[in-house]
Design an enzyme around this catalytic site. Sequence first.
Site, PDB file in Angstrom:
ATOM      1  N   HIS A  26       1.344   3.889   1.978  1.00  0.00           N
ATOM      2  CA  HIS A  26       1.864   4.601   3.144  1.00  0.00           C
ATOM      3  C   HIS A  26       3.391   4.676   3.096  1.00  0.00           C
ATOM      4  O   HIS A  26       4.056   3.732   2.660  1.00  0.00           O
ATOM      5  CB  HIS A  26       1.398   3.935   4.437  1.00  0.00           C
ATOM      6  CG  HIS A  26      -0.056   4.154   4.711  1.00  0.00           C
ATOM      7  ND1 HIS A  26      -0.765   3.420   5.640  1.00  0.00           N
ATOM      8  CD2 HIS A  26      -0.949   5.027   4.167  1.00  0.00           C
ATOM      9  CE1 HIS A  26      -2.018   3.835   5.667  1.00  0.00           C
ATOM     10  NE2 HIS A  26      -2.154   4.809   4.786  1.00  0.00           N
ATOM     11  N   ASP A  40      -0.331  -4.378   6.005  1.00  0.00           N
ATOM     12  CA  ASP A  40      -1.076  -3.965   7.194  1.00  0.00           C
ATOM     13  C   ASP A  40      -2.497  -4.502   7.209  1.00  0.00           C
ATOM     14  O   ASP A  40      -3.334  -4.029   7.983  1.00  0.00           O
ATOM     15  CB  ASP A  40      -1.092  -2.434   7.304  1.00  0.00           C
ATOM     16  CG  ASP A  40       0.259  -1.871   7.710  1.00  0.00           C
ATOM     17  OD1 ASP A  40       1.169  -2.670   8.020  1.00  0.00           O
ATOM     18  OD2 ASP A  40       0.417  -0.636   7.706  1.00  0.00           O
ATOM     19  N   HIS A  63       0.847  -1.196   0.000  1.00  0.00           N
ATOM     20  CA  HIS A  63       0.000   0.000   0.000  1.00  0.00           C
ATOM     21  C   HIS A  63       0.879   1.241   0.000  1.00  0.00           C
ATOM     22  O   HIS A  63       2.101   1.159   0.103  1.00  0.00           O
ATOM     23  CB  HIS A  63      -0.990  -0.006   1.167  1.00  0.00           C
ATOM     24  CG  HIS A  63      -0.367  -0.043   2.534  1.00  0.00           C
ATOM     25  ND1 HIS A  63       0.356  -1.121   3.008  1.00  0.00           N
ATOM     26  CD2 HIS A  63      -0.383   0.864   3.553  1.00  0.00           C
ATOM     27  CE1 HIS A  63       0.752  -0.873   4.246  1.00  0.00           C
ATOM     28  NE2 HIS A  63       0.330   0.318   4.584  1.00  0.00           N
ATOM     29  N   ASP A  84       5.852   4.409   5.073  1.00  0.00           N
ATOM     30  CA  ASP A  84       6.749   3.438   5.686  1.00  0.00           C
ATOM     31  C   ASP A  84       6.774   2.101   4.946  1.00  0.00           C
ATOM     32  O   ASP A  84       7.556   1.210   5.302  1.00  0.00           O
ATOM     33  CB  ASP A  84       6.384   3.222   7.164  1.00  0.00           C
ATOM     34  CG  ASP A  84       4.942   2.803   7.383  1.00  0.00           C
ATOM     35  OD1 ASP A  84       4.074   3.221   6.601  1.00  0.00           O
ATOM     36  OD2 ASP A  84       4.675   2.066   8.350  1.00  0.00           O
ATOM     37  N   HIS A  85       5.959   1.985   3.902  1.00  0.00           N
ATOM     38  CA  HIS A  85       5.968   0.787   3.061  1.00  0.00           C
ATOM     39  C   HIS A  85       6.445   1.095   1.637  1.00  0.00           C
ATOM     40  O   HIS A  85       6.824   0.164   0.918  1.00  0.00           O
ATOM     41  CB  HIS A  85       4.568   0.175   3.000  1.00  0.00           C
ATOM     42  CG  HIS A  85       4.092  -0.335   4.323  1.00  0.00           C
ATOM     43  ND1 HIS A  85       4.125  -1.663   4.669  1.00  0.00           N
ATOM     44  CD2 HIS A  85       3.586   0.321   5.393  1.00  0.00           C
ATOM     45  CE1 HIS A  85       3.654  -1.810   5.893  1.00  0.00           C
ATOM     46  NE2 HIS A  85       3.325  -0.619   6.358  1.00  0.00           N
ATOM     47  N   HIS A 145      -7.550  -1.162   5.470  1.00  0.00           N
ATOM     48  CA  HIS A 145      -6.490  -0.278   5.987  1.00  0.00           C
ATOM     49  C   HIS A 145      -6.302   0.892   5.026  1.00  0.00           C
ATOM     50  O   HIS A 145      -6.244   2.048   5.442  1.00  0.00           O
ATOM     51  CB  HIS A 145      -5.197  -1.070   6.145  1.00  0.00           C
ATOM     52  CG  HIS A 145      -4.080  -0.270   6.729  1.00  0.00           C
ATOM     53  ND1 HIS A 145      -4.100   0.218   8.015  1.00  0.00           N
ATOM     54  CD2 HIS A 145      -2.897   0.130   6.188  1.00  0.00           C
ATOM     55  CE1 HIS A 145      -2.984   0.896   8.242  1.00  0.00           C
ATOM     56  NE2 HIS A 145      -2.242   0.859   7.164  1.00  0.00           N
ATOM     57  N   HIS A 172       4.605  -5.168  10.181  1.00  0.00           N
ATOM     58  CA  HIS A 172       5.085  -4.526  11.406  1.00  0.00           C
ATOM     59  C   HIS A 172       5.314  -5.543  12.508  1.00  0.00           C
ATOM     60  O   HIS A 172       4.676  -6.595  12.549  1.00  0.00           O
ATOM     61  CB  HIS A 172       4.062  -3.497  11.914  1.00  0.00           C
ATOM     62  CG  HIS A 172       3.901  -2.303  11.036  1.00  0.00           C
ATOM     63  ND1 HIS A 172       4.681  -1.174  11.159  1.00  0.00           N
ATOM     64  CD2 HIS A 172       3.045  -2.063  10.012  1.00  0.00           C
ATOM     65  CE1 HIS A 172       4.309  -0.283  10.246  1.00  0.00           C
ATOM     66  NE2 HIS A 172       3.324  -0.805   9.535  1.00  0.00           N
TER      67      HIS A 172
END
Length: 315
Positions: free
Chosen positions: A56, A134, A54, A58-59, A110, A172
Amino acid sequence: MKVKVIPVLEDNYMYLVIEEITREAVAVDVAVPKRLLEIVGREGVSLTAVLTTHHHWDHARGNPELARLRPGLAVLGADERIFSLTRRLAHGEELRFGAIHVRCLLTPGHTSGHMSYFLWEDDCPDPPALFSGDALSVAGCGSCLEGSAQQMYQSLAELGTLPPETKVFCGHEHTLSNLEFAQKVEPCNDHVRAKLSWAKARPLSGLGKRVGGTGFGGFQRRPNGDQGLWSLQKRDEDDVPTVPSTLGEERLYNPFLRVAEEPVRKFTGKAVPADVLEALYKERARFEQAGEPRQPQARALLALQWGLLSAAPHE
């Protein structure tokens, strides 16, 4: 099929999946590209594609730099918001990297464009692997930010139909906090109790070096139940990950996959699965709010460590 688990940032995982005959490799959720390329070089593999779950940061934040360093690299995902996306994938689409098959599973909730990836090799004794980002984590799942509880329930239900031996590689390291919440939901569940004891006994060489970040806005709890800031250090290869689990295990202790079970319904006071899931989200948020709020100076120090900020120039 070999999977390298790479701890990065505060509590993220990125992955390098290696086809061991052709030495072709695929990366999943590239957050720190230079770290990934160090491992690519060490393993002596050819990186051909990136699978992003996805958009975001941090990905996906590492995609532009990785694409610059590796011209022609395929960056794949289901959301146009993914950095440096070269091709948008569709639900049910299948890809092939050497002997590795990839089935793309759209799992909204998410985010609206969240894609999970189911990987396997024909005639291989190794179990298949699910890279769930996530959507699903060990004993938990990501917060529902861009979808309804019904959508998230359908996404989790689809993942739950995969073979029980499937290894789950999530986005995570939230296992300890997830299991503590699972124990609150089902205090008499022996599987939860056993998994929580196992998680607390894991060496904390790297997993203890963190500052908050459970996916619900709270803090990862220390094994003794205390909360607060851990030492400000980078995660590295000394970290001992709690991934992977298996889908069969998740069905035994993950409350978000157990919404049809009587103890979980009793805890939430709901009966319809999507309503049970929505109530679990609310209870989980309350559970996490017991943690201390993150201190801005700690966040800034971590950002400097990760190279997300640069020191201001002297005037």
